[in-house]
Design an enzyme around this catalytic site. Structure first.
Site, PDB file in Angstrom:
ATOM      1  N   GLY A 152      -7.988  -1.407  14.695  1.00 52.88           N
ATOM      2  CA  GLY A 152      -6.458  -1.661  14.770  1.00 52.88           C
ATOM      3  C   GLY A 152      -5.984  -2.149  13.477  1.00 52.88           C
ATOM      4  N   GLU A 203      -3.686  -4.517  -2.493  1.00 55.97           N
ATOM      5  CA  GLU A 203      -4.291  -5.755  -2.090  1.00 55.97           C
ATOM      6  C   GLU A 203      -5.451  -5.366  -1.083  1.00 55.97           C
ATOM      7  OE1 GLU A 203      -4.042  -6.452   1.298  1.00 55.97           O
ATOM      8  OE2 GLU A 203      -2.733  -5.137   1.759  1.00 55.97           O
ATOM      9  N   CYS A 234      -3.445  -2.080   8.474  1.00 56.36           N
ATOM     10  CA  CYS A 234      -3.872  -1.323   7.374  1.00 56.36           C
ATOM     11  C   CYS A 234      -4.629  -0.075   7.632  1.00 56.36           C
ATOM     12  CB  CYS A 234      -5.053  -2.306   6.518  1.00 56.36           C
ATOM     13  SG  CYS A 234      -3.795  -3.545   5.701  1.00 56.36           S
ATOM     14  N   GLY A 282     -17.798  -0.799  19.147  1.00 57.47           N
ATOM     15  CA  GLY A 282     -16.679  -1.242  19.894  1.00 57.47           C
ATOM     16  C   GLY A 282     -15.639  -0.661  20.280  1.00 57.47           C
ATOM     17  N   THR A 326       0.857  -1.252  -0.091  1.00 60.23           N
ATOM     18  CA  THR A 326       0.056  -0.079   0.051  1.00 60.23           C
ATOM     19  C   THR A 326       0.926   1.292  -0.251  1.00 60.23           C
ATOM     20  OG1 THR A 326      -1.744  -1.249   1.244  1.00 60.23           O
ATOM     21  CG2 THR A 326      -1.956   1.277   1.230  1.00 60.23           C
ATOM     22  N   ASN A 350      -9.988   1.496   2.347  1.00 59.52           N
ATOM     23  CA  ASN A 350      -9.694   1.441   3.709  1.00 59.52           C
ATOM     24  C   ASN A 350     -10.293   2.521   4.501  1.00 59.52           C
ATOM     25  OD1 ASN A 350      -8.746  -1.210   3.344  1.00 59.52           O
ATOM     26  ND2 ASN A 350      -6.401  -0.586   3.868  1.00 59.52           N
ATOM     27  N   PHE A 354     -19.394  -3.918   8.813  1.00 59.27           N
ATOM     28  CA  PHE A 354     -18.441  -2.703   9.370  1.00 59.27           C
ATOM     29  C   PHE A 354     -19.337  -1.896  10.304  1.00 59.27           C
ATOM     30  CE2 PHE A 354     -15.775  -4.311   6.513  1.00 59.27           C
ATOM     31  CZ  PHE A 354     -14.547  -4.538   6.974  1.00 59.27           C
ATOM     32  N   ARG A 407      -0.605  -5.371  15.567  1.00 57.97           N
ATOM     33  CA  ARG A 407      -0.201  -4.297  15.240  1.00 57.97           C
ATOM     34  C   ARG A 407      -1.592  -3.158  15.503  1.00 57.97           C
ATOM     35  NH1 ARG A 407       2.315  -5.181   9.455  1.00 57.97           N
ATOM     36  NH2 ARG A 407       0.953  -7.088   9.739  1.00 57.97           N
TER      37      ARG A 407
END
Length: 436
Positions: free
Chosen positions: A258, A149, A261, A254, A121, A209, A250, A329
């Site tokens: 994280g 991707e 991406c 919550g 990316t 994203n 989505f 991550r």
């Protein structure tokens, strides 16, 4: 076809293995000698459901190989994929040093027309920078194309083998023909291969994203409003998710997103926008809300213990940023653990896959439980950070016996409010009423 993949992280290893699965001969290249040694000995280095079987089969049948030698790995390759890390720099922009270094090295190694693919990316304009670096040493024709991707960790193999769409930024007819040939086996059900200009392809990944991160964040804002207004976010989610213009994915409230991406890509797109003097206000708000959302449960946890959790033992279920991966991550669990430790609490944690990675972060500062119930033994409270299936239907009587206090702080809204009330737990979730 002969394919080379530079980089063996999540994207590189999945990409190389799946291309080998469709009959291509793939060489994966990495500078990490220990990793290459493990991979060559059939020791997979990441956890991704479904990958290990493909990985072992293609090594066994000679279609998948690994090397640390770039020149050896790319020799004869018609297509070279760059699946290298692009971590955020201090200013939030994507760090291209690894991509550009490999591009510089590749130039003199090319022996015939080659398609070089940016799979990482990368910001808009990266293909031009890569082209310039390769051109410094190249003596043959080549084209740098963009093929972003869209893999979701935990279902990456399915995403690769049966993609919703394949996006390719290319202009040279030879490149288009090769990329079409390579991807045709993956879209037999009719999903599209979308060809476009390179810059549009580069932006498409960031746009996708960032939109998904925005959707998550919007729902978290609605959840926060639900708590203030006495509404139930689960009911609101169902009410809006059935609108075909919105969709039901989505929309689960919550403690924020994280992973490798969303945080990096949202930050990088905001930075790229600043560089062209555009204030992308939505993205700045998304990042701000998400950062606060990660700490959503700290305040009610503090309040439960009258503002002092020093010396308390907190059980944490889930360390990975999402289920079905060992990737930590930007995981909300890590931020919450840091806060707990800073406040003097003790932490007992359990995750089905991510504990080894967390040990590299916290060392022996926390206790790594043998199973989810071991984490609860003599704990003063439970915090749920990741929605692993094993946490969805636990043995509640066993939980009640192990915990000092029957109290749960659930960042993933796993449990039914009526059921948890009948069981006698105090229950704090996100965007729903508190059960006492």
């Amino acid at each position: 076809m002969k394919i080379a993949v530079v980089g063996t992280g999540y994207v590189g290893l999945v990409t190389g293995t799946c291309f080998a699965e469709t009959g291509n001969h793939v060489t994966c290249i990495d500078i990490d000698e220990e990793k290459v040694k493990k991979l060559s000995n059939r020791q997979i280095t990441i956890y991704e459901p479904g990958l290990e079987a493909l990985f072992e089969r293609n090594i066994r049948e000679g279609r998948l190989k690994f090397t640390t030698n770039l020149k050896e790995g790319v020799k004869g390759a018609q297509i070279i994929f760059l699946a290298l890390p692009t971590p955020p720099g201090e200013d939030g922009s994507a760090d291209l040093q690894y991509v550009l270094k490999v591009a510089e090295d590749l130039g003199p190694m090319l022996e015939e027309f080659t398609v070089i693919v940016d799979k990482s990316t990368v910001p808009v304009g990266t293909a031009e920078k890569v082209t310039a670096k390769v051109k410094e040493g190249a003596k043959v024709d080549f084209e740098v194309v963009s093929n972003p991707e869209f893999l979701r960790e935990g279902v990456a193999v399915d995403d690769f083998m049966k993609p919703d769409r394949v996006v390719i930024g290319a202009e040279e007819p030879r490149s288009i023909k090769l990329m079409q040939k390579l991807y045709t086996p993956f879209v037999r059900q009719g999903n599209p291969i979308i060809f476009m200009d390179v810059r549009s392809a580069e932006l498409t990944k960031y746009a996708a994203n960032s939109f998904l991160a925005t959707k998550i964040t919007f729902m978290n804002e609605i959840a926060n409003l639900c708590e203030l207004m006495g509404a139930d976010v689960d009911k609101v989610r169902k009410g809006i998710g059935t609108d075909s213009r919105i969709g039901n994915r989505f929309l689960f409230a919550g403690i924020g997103y994280g992973g490798s991406c969303f945080p990096k890509d949202v930050q990088a797109l905001a930075k790229s926008s600043n560089e062209v003097n555009y204030d992308f206000r939505i993205l700045n708000s998304v990042m701000d809300v998400n950062q606060h959302q990660k700490q959503k449960l700290v305040a009610p946890l503090n309040a439960y213990f009258d503002g002092d959790i020093k010396g308390k033992t907190i059980a944490v279920w889930g360390l990975a940023f999402k289920p079905y991966t060992d990737d930590i991550r930007e995981a909300p669990a890590l931020e919450n653990i840091r806060i707990l430790l800073d406040k003097g609490a003790n932490v007992k944690a359990y995750d089905p896959e991510a504990m080894e990675n967390v040990k590299d972060v916290f060392g022996d500062a926390i206790y790594y439980a043998n199973d989810q119930y071991d984490a609860l033994t003599d704990a003063d409270a439970l915090m749920v950070m990741t929605e692993w299936p094993i946490f969805r239907t636990p043995e509640f009587d066993k939980m009640a016996a192990a915990l000092k206090n029957k109290v749960i702080f659930d960042g993933r809204n796993l449990y039914d409010l009526e059921q948890i009330q009948e069981l006698g737990f105090e229950y704090h979730s996100v965007g729903r009423r508190i059960v006492k």
